[in-house]
Scaffold this motif. Structure first.
Motif, short mmCIF file in Angstrom:
data_model
loop_
_atom_site.label_atom_id
_atom_site.label_comp_id
_atom_site.label_asym_id
_atom_site.label_seq_id
_atom_site.Cartn_x
_atom_site.Cartn_y
_atom_site.Cartn_z
N GLU A 23 2.34 13.07 3.94
CA GLU A 23 2.81 13.65 5.20
C GLU A 23 2.91 12.67 6.36
O GLU A 23 3.67 12.91 7.30
CB GLU A 23 1.84 14.77 5.63
CG GLU A 23 1.50 15.81 4.57
CD GLU A 23 0.29 15.43 3.72
OE1 GLU A 23 -0.28 16.33 3.07
OE2 GLU A 23 -0.09 14.24 3.68
N GLN A 24 2.08 11.61 6.36
CA GLN A 24 2.03 10.79 7.58
C GLN A 24 1.48 9.40 7.26
O GLN A 24 0.70 9.26 6.30
CB GLN A 24 1.12 11.47 8.62
CG GLN A 24 1.27 10.90 10.04
CD GLN A 24 2.70 10.92 10.50
OE1 GLN A 24 3.43 9.94 10.32
NE2 GLN A 24 3.15 12.03 11.04
N CYS A 25 1.91 8.42 8.05
CA CYS A 25 1.36 7.06 7.95
C CYS A 25 1.51 6.42 9.32
O CYS A 25 2.64 6.20 9.77
CB CYS A 25 2.10 6.25 6.88
SG CYS A 25 1.56 4.53 6.78
N THR A 61 -3.57 6.52 10.74
CA THR A 61 -4.02 7.92 10.85
C THR A 61 -5.53 8.00 10.68
O THR A 61 -6.20 8.85 11.30
CB THR A 61 -3.33 8.80 9.80
OG1 THR A 61 -3.49 8.20 8.49
CG2 THR A 61 -1.86 9.00 10.11
N GLY A 62 -6.09 7.08 9.86
CA GLY A 62 -7.55 7.05 9.68
C GLY A 62 -8.27 6.66 10.96
O GLY A 62 -9.32 7.23 11.29
N ALA A 63 -7.70 5.71 11.70
CA ALA A 63 -8.29 5.32 12.99
C ALA A 63 -8.23 6.49 13.97
O ALA A 63 -9.20 6.77 14.69
CB ALA A 63 -7.54 4.11 13.56
N ASP A 99 0.84 -1.21 0.00
CA ASP A 99 0.00 0.00 0.00
C ASP A 99 0.87 1.25 0.00
O ASP A 99 0.52 2.28 -0.60
CB ASP A 99 -0.88 0.03 1.25
CG ASP A 99 -1.92 -1.09 1.30
OD1 ASP A 99 -2.42 -1.48 0.22
OD2 ASP A 99 -2.21 -1.58 2.40
N GLN A 100 1.97 1.19 0.74
CA GLN A 100 2.92 2.31 0.81
C GLN A 100 4.36 1.81 0.80
O GLN A 100 4.63 0.68 1.23
CB GLN A 100 2.70 3.14 2.10
CG GLN A 100 1.56 4.12 2.05
CD GLN A 100 0.22 3.53 2.48
OE1 GLN A 100 0.16 2.61 3.29
NE2 GLN A 100 -0.86 4.05 1.92
N VAL A 101 5.26 2.67 0.34
CA VAL A 101 6.71 2.45 0.45
C VAL A 101 7.23 3.42 1.51
O VAL A 101 6.86 4.62 1.50
CB VAL A 101 7.42 2.72 -0.91
CG1 VAL A 101 8.94 2.62 -0.76
CG2 VAL A 101 6.93 1.72 -1.96
N1 LIG Z 1 -2.86 7.14 2.28
C1 LIG Z 1 -2.34 8.05 3.32
C2 LIG Z 1 -0.91 7.63 3.73
C3 LIG Z 1 -0.88 6.29 4.46
C4 LIG Z 1 -1.70 6.32 5.73
C5 LIG Z 1 -2.08 4.98 6.34
N2 LIG Z 1 -1.57 3.80 5.70
C6 LIG Z 1 -1.84 4.97 7.85
O1 LIG Z 1 -1.60 3.90 8.42
O2 LIG Z 1 -1.97 6.07 8.45
C7 LIG Z 1 -2.33 9.49 2.77
O3 LIG Z 1 -2.32 9.64 1.54
O4 LIG Z 1 -2.32 10.41 3.60
#
Ligand SMILES: N[C@H](CCC[C@H](N)C(=O)O)C(=O)O
Length: 292
Positions: free
Chosen positions: A73-75, A221-223, A45-47
């Motif tokens: 900015e954040q993960c 960050t969504g949680a 999902d992310q690098v």
């Molecule tokens: N898609 C998010 C980055 C990854 C956030 C997510 N994987 C986490 O655990 O916070 C954005 O574009 O801001």
């Protein structure tokens, strides 16, 4: 080529993690997209990259790239993973780290049980800081999307989030409303979108459409954004279990002006070595063939 990486996840939100301290990691948006591709690349999902930081008191710069190639900015799930990665690979011998990101400084701490807790900083609610194209706070504010009115709550945890309450998160129209809100003109930098069902004052069921990655099994960050929003709605207390598709996070937030804290797992699945930068997916290859 001899670029080492770790494949990790936080509740199924998965990452390719690079040590950018002891090796040179020369990423481009094309290389990130190819790495993230679940058929032609490693798949993630992310690098995530840890790099040296010159800032006093900071251990590393923590850089985050979505599967679409964009730097963000954040993960939150990634913060737990890069802390565990730094410890496991000997980049540090400490359990408490200070990291800089484009969205601000955060402090992950590795707990005795292997989980990681992260002070994610103070969430921002003002339109100018999310950012939004409109001023002021947007808490349960009406927003027209494709002719339908929704009530949205905008929160930044360093990155932008659009939170909606739904009666049943499992039935939420992520694939339709997710991209429509991600790309809504109200969010000049786009947004992550959370669909939140309040199950109890200490329990939320949340599903996420992530900016630059689509539906993920979890979003740290969504949680955090979901708990901030639900607390602003007066529906939850200071400590909340957030049930995501991939598992549970514990989020603590004492209210406006306080930092939000997230606690959860960080798992290393395997380590690998890139033989070469993966090839881009050919235009003729249909996205989504097979389970991913
Ligand atoms: N898609 C998010 C980055 C990854 C956030 C997510 N994987 C986490 O655990 O916070 C954005 O574009 O801001």
């Amino acid at each position: 080529m001899n670029l080492e990486f770790a494949k990790m996840h936080g509740l199924g939100n998965d990452f390719v993690v690079f040590d950018g301290v002891r090796q040179t990691v020369d990423l481009t948006p094309e290389r990130i997209r190819a790495l993230a591709d679940r058929r032609f690349g490693v798949g993630c999902d992310q690098v995530l990259v840890l790099e040296p930081s010159e800032r006093a008191g900071v251990d590393f710069a923590y850089r985050i790239y979505n599967a679409d190639g964009g730097e963000v900015e954040q993960c939150g799930n990634g913060a737990r993973c890069v802390a565990a990665f730094a410890r496991e690979t000997g980049l540090t011998d400490r359990d408490l780290l200070r990291l800089t990101t484009l969205g601000g400084e955060i402090e992950p701490e590795i707990l005795a049980d292997g989980r990681v807790t992260v002070d994610m900083g103070v969430p921002r609610l003002d339109g100018a800081e999310i950012p939004l194209t409109e001023p002021g706070e947007w808490v349960r504010a009406p927003l027209a999307v494709d002719g339908e009115e929704h009530r949205i709550t905008a929160v930044s945890v360093g990155n932008p989030h659009c939170v909606l309450e739904v009666p049943d998160a499992g039935a939420a129209p992520l694939e339709v409303l997710g991209p429509a809100l991600e790309h809504h003109p109200l969010f000049p930098n786009r947004a992550n979108v959370e669909f939140v069902a309040v199950e109890a004052p200490d329990r939320l069921r949340v599903r996420v459409w992530e900016r630059g990655a689509g539906v993920t099994l979890a979003c740290g960050t969504g949680a955090c954004a979901a708990v901030v929003a639900a607390r602003l709605w007066g529906r939850v207390g200071e400590e909340v279990t957030v049930v995501l598709d991939g598992g549970e996070l514990v989020i603590q937030w004492a209210g406006r002006g306080s930092p939000v804290r997230m606690t959860g797992p960080a798992v290393t699945v395997f380590r690998g070595r890139l033989a070469r930068w993966p090839d881009p997916r050919p235009a003729t290859a249909e996205k989504g063939t097979g389970p991913f």
